[in-house]
Design a protein around this motif. Structure first.
Motif, PDB file in Angstrom:
ATOM      1  N   THR B 178       0.821  -1.218   0.000  1.00  0.00           N
ATOM      2  CA  THR B 178       0.000   0.000   0.000  1.00  0.00           C
ATOM      3  C   THR B 178       0.854   1.266   0.000  1.00  0.00           C
ATOM      4  OG1 THR B 178      -1.529  -1.271   1.346  1.00  0.00           O
ATOM      5  CG2 THR B 178      -2.030   1.047   1.093  1.00  0.00           C
ATOM      6  N   TYR B 181       0.965   3.465  -2.918  1.00  0.00           N
ATOM      7  CA  TYR B 181      -0.302   3.980  -3.467  1.00  0.00           C
ATOM      8  C   TYR B 181      -0.807   5.237  -2.757  1.00  0.00           C
ATOM      9  CZ  TYR B 181      -0.800  -0.194  -6.338  1.00  0.00           C
ATOM     10  OH  TYR B 181      -0.615  -1.168  -7.274  1.00  0.00           O
ATOM     11  N   ILE B 185      -4.548   7.149  -3.132  1.00  0.00           N
ATOM     12  CA  ILE B 185      -5.530   7.238  -2.038  1.00  0.00           C
ATOM     13  C   ILE B 185      -5.958   8.697  -1.867  1.00  0.00           C
ATOM     14  CG2 ILE B 185      -5.926   6.876   0.438  1.00  0.00           C
ATOM     15  CD1 ILE B 185      -3.795   4.582   0.254  1.00  0.00           C
ATOM     16  N   TYR B 188      -8.249   9.674  -4.696  1.00  0.00           N
ATOM     17  CA  TYR B 188      -9.583   9.103  -4.521  1.00  0.00           C
ATOM     18  C   TYR B 188     -10.396   9.950  -3.552  1.00  0.00           C
ATOM     19  CZ  TYR B 188     -13.449   6.220  -3.050  1.00  0.00           C
ATOM     20  OH  TYR B 188     -14.718   5.788  -2.761  1.00  0.00           O
ATOM     21  N   ALA B 189      -9.807  10.262  -2.386  1.00  0.00           N
ATOM     22  CA  ALA B 189     -10.528  10.998  -1.337  1.00  0.00           C
ATOM     23  C   ALA B 189     -10.943  12.376  -1.847  1.00  0.00           C
ATOM     24  CB  ALA B 189      -9.661  11.115  -0.092  1.00  0.00           C
ATOM     25  N   ARG B 193     -14.889  13.674  -2.384  1.00  0.00           N
ATOM     26  CA  ARG B 193     -15.421  14.852  -1.697  1.00  0.00           C
ATOM     27  C   ARG B 193     -16.465  15.560  -2.566  1.00  0.00           C
ATOM     28  NH1 ARG B 193     -12.739  16.352   2.973  1.00  0.00           N
ATOM     29  NH2 ARG B 193     -10.756  15.287   2.813  1.00  0.00           N
TER      30      ARG B 193
END
Lengths: 472, 204
Positions: B178, B181, B185, B188-189, B193
């Motif tokens: 992870t 990445y 991440i 993505y967040a 939103r």
């Protein structure tokens, strides 16, 4: 990114929305929207400390005291210091990392799987994890919710993501309507008896059919809660107007125009008409009777009108051996009527059946009656306790001779000291009749809140329908 | 984590179905720190009587099975509670592999995260393995690459999720994977939103 043409299941749609990255071997990195932690999550926090790492998204992490919560006294200085230590450890870990904590004396404290929905931490379309196998409960809102181990807790704390291989889609349809005296607990136990306690391993269950859509949110929560007892890591129900009405106005739900916008998205969360399921199970709601467990696995379930199995008639060697082991542990005789089994005590509580509707169902049977055996009633949250007291339900339990106590996991798992003494038999609204689950050598019979109330009244396993004349 | 390739070790038969994680480690021992070692609590209520005396006919109390690293059980092993402590108890006791016809999903992923192999066999093969162990055989050879179990002249095949097999063979840790990445991440967040603000931003 892979293409997603073609019909999708509800599960596919939520999963697809949360993919951060994909590996060639099929593993996908999923974003986690809600992470719930409890006293048992200390291994995860310890791993975080070892790595000198921070909680990645404290705003999406929620600490709730439940597994070790004392139910008879809330002054932490009055309880076993090792149990008190578990509670303060969680509260300290949360505070040190800026995580919202629903502590022992918070008026909103309760069982994590009751508090999540109550506070609207749980929302449709979300991914929700917790270091507790009954996290499947939250799927009732149309969320992907599953239990994880401590290594995974640490991974979510550090990254707000998890590597997962997508489970296979399975649909369980309950058609028609349920008979009086039959509810979500009976639906779940009938399914587990039909497919086995490992029957849904590797699958995500979608519950559908008219008997599911007519359930209240409380009923859907009970049904999804027990998904793990069929081996499925998660179970879910498509969100509908019942779901949206339940969430409206709750503390952490979107409000005003944002709720309207969210609701539009939630209404689209349903399996496409021609979506493919690897497995489909259909159960007629009208055929379900009140169910009790007789053995040591939730699959050892039968209608209350049944008899204890005869192991000598079971052809499979492993299954016959299991039945013998169960009958021996439970102190029963092959072939005896289930209604001949006496109980020593009752327990009403746990993440499975401790919500307001569960307490109302039990109180309806107990009203104006006395319990023949002692018992404990532990509401699922401090807010449920308050509401039940407003409705006067506590008086019914107390007048019947049962103990009305504070909220927590209590006698479902026995971590706080609420245990069934060795050799005693308990009629329980909980989720696991495993050997020793409610205490060393304790014997557990799982059933619905109304059925536990009926067992309390007669002192033996009883068909609640015989006590319902004129009652709700 | 130490890679898992082959294992040539003693095995203990546990001829029970649904050996759940509550049995693997009863809840009352779970307040302890891992550094104390959880092996002493493994299957505690099956191993010891009410006076904490070893129960003579229980498999792990049989001197022949001393030092066993492989456990053979019936179906639905590790069902129930998500407690990783159940895996800690097996690993701290010395087990590196459990052979059974089916496993709890959460147990399996916890096992793999701790280098313990959950090897899935058919119910018939589990019965045969139990019979071989009870009939005098003591050791089992496991080849993870070939997904094979060998006892004397008998060869059994086992199944494991390919992703988990790779992870065990290489001794990989999810966190290492992870760590590369982080930017994905965050991206993505940020995008979510806008898409689902109610999931990313909560009222106080």
């Amino acid at each position: 990114m892979a293409s997603y043409d073609g019909p999708q299941t509800l599960f596919d749609k939520i999963w697809r929305n949360h993919i951060v990255a994909s590996q060639a071997d099929g593993q996908q990195l999923l974003f986690i929207d809600r992470h719930l932690v409890h006293e048992g999550s200390f291994h995860g926090f310890n791993k975080l400390k070892e790595k000198k790492a921070n909680v990645s998204r404290p705003d999406l992490t929620f600490g709730i005291v439940d597994h070790y919560a004392p139910t008879r006294v809330r002054d932490i200085s009055q309880i076993d210091p090792t149990i008190a230590g578990m509670i303060t450890q969680l509260e300290d870990n949360c505070r040190a990392n800026g995580v919202r904590i629903f502590g022992l004396n918070d008026p909103r404290q309760g069982i994590v799987h009751v508090v999540g929905p109550e506070q609207a931490i749980t929302l449709p379309g979300a991914t929700i994890v917790c270091g507790d196998s009954h996290t499947s409960t939250h799927g009732a809102f149309g969320a992907i919710a599953f239990g994880i181990g401590a290594s995974e807790v640490a991974h979510v704390l550090m990254t707000q993501t998890l590597w997962q291989k997508k489970p296979k889609p399975m649909r369980v349809r309950f058609d028609g309507t349920l008979a009086p005296g039959v509810g979500a607990k009976d639906m779940a136990l009938s399914m587990i008896a039909a497919i086995g306690a490992d029957g849904a391993q590797g699958h995500a269950i979608e519950y559908a059919g008219s008997a599911v859509s007519s359930l209240s949110m409380e009923g859907r929560l009970t049904l999804c809660n027990l998904s793990i007892e069929s081996g499925a890591r998660c179970g879910l129900v498509a969100p509908d107007e019942t779901t949206i009405a339940f969430l409206r106005g709750r503390p952490l739900a979107p409000q005003g125009p944002l709720l309207d916008r969210a609701a539009e998205v939630w209404r689209l969360l349903a399996s496409d008409a021609d979506a493919h399921f690897d497995r489909e199970v259909v159960i007629a709601g009208a055929d379900i009777a009140p169910i009790v467990t007789w053995g040591i696995s939730p699959e050892d379930s039968l209608p209350i009108t049944g008899t204890v199995p005869q192991p000598d008639t079971i052809p499979d060697e492993g299954r016959a051996a299991h039945a013998r082991e169960a009958i021996d542990y439970m102190g029963l005789k092959p072939g005896m009527a289930l209604t001949e089994i006496p109980v020593d005590r009752v327990f009403i509580g746990s993440c499975t059946n401790s919500r307001i509707e569960d307490l109302r169902a039990a109180a309806a049977v107990l009203s104006g009656r006395k319990a023949a055996v002692p018992g404990l009633v532990s509401p699922g949250s401090s807010l449920v306790k308050h509401q039940a007291e407003q409705e006067g339900l506590h008086r019914i339990f107390i007048d019947a001779g049962l103990e009305w106590v504070d909220s927590g996991c209590s006698m479902c798992v026995g971590m706080n000291g609420d245990i069934v003494p060795p050799g005693e038999r308990c009629a329980s609204t909980t989720n696991r009749n495993f050997k020793g689950r409610q205490g060393p050598k304790a014997r557990t019979h799982l059933m619905s809140p109304a059925m536990v109330a009926a067992a309390a009244v007669t002192g033996r396993l009883t068909d609640v329908r015989d006590l319902m004349g004129g009652r709700a | 984590m130490k890679p898992f390739t082959n294992l040539d070790a003693k095995a203990a038969p546990l001829p029970f179905a649904s050996v759940d994680t509550d049995q693997l480690i009863p809840a009352r021992f779970m307040k302890r720190s891992r550094s104390e070692g959880y092996g002493q609590y493994l299957l505690y209520d099956m191993r010891f009587d009410a006076d904490a005396k070893p129960i003579a006919d229980f498999t792990l109390n049989n001197p022949v099975r001393a030092g066993a690293e492989i456990l053979v059980a019936r179906r639905n092993f590790g069902a129930g509670s998500s407690r990783e402590a159940a895996v800690y108890a097996l690993v701290d006791y010395g087990f590196r592999c459990v052979i059974a016809p089916s496993f709890g999903d959460i147990f399996s992923s916890n096992a793999v995260n701790n280098g313990l192999l959950p090897a899935q066999v058919s119910e018939e093969d589990a019965e045969e393995l139990l019979n071989l162990l009870e009939g005098g055989y003591e050791a089992i050879f496991i080849d993870l690459d070939a997904c094979e179990i060998r006892v004397a002249n008998h060869v059994f095949h086992f199944k494991i999720e390919p992703v988990w097999r790779t992870k065990l063979l290489n001794g990989w840790d999810d966190l290492d994977l992870t760590s590369s990445y982080g930017a994905d991440i965050a991206r993505y967040a940020e995008a979510d939103r806008t898409r689902h603000p109610w999931l990313q931003e909560l009222p106080d």
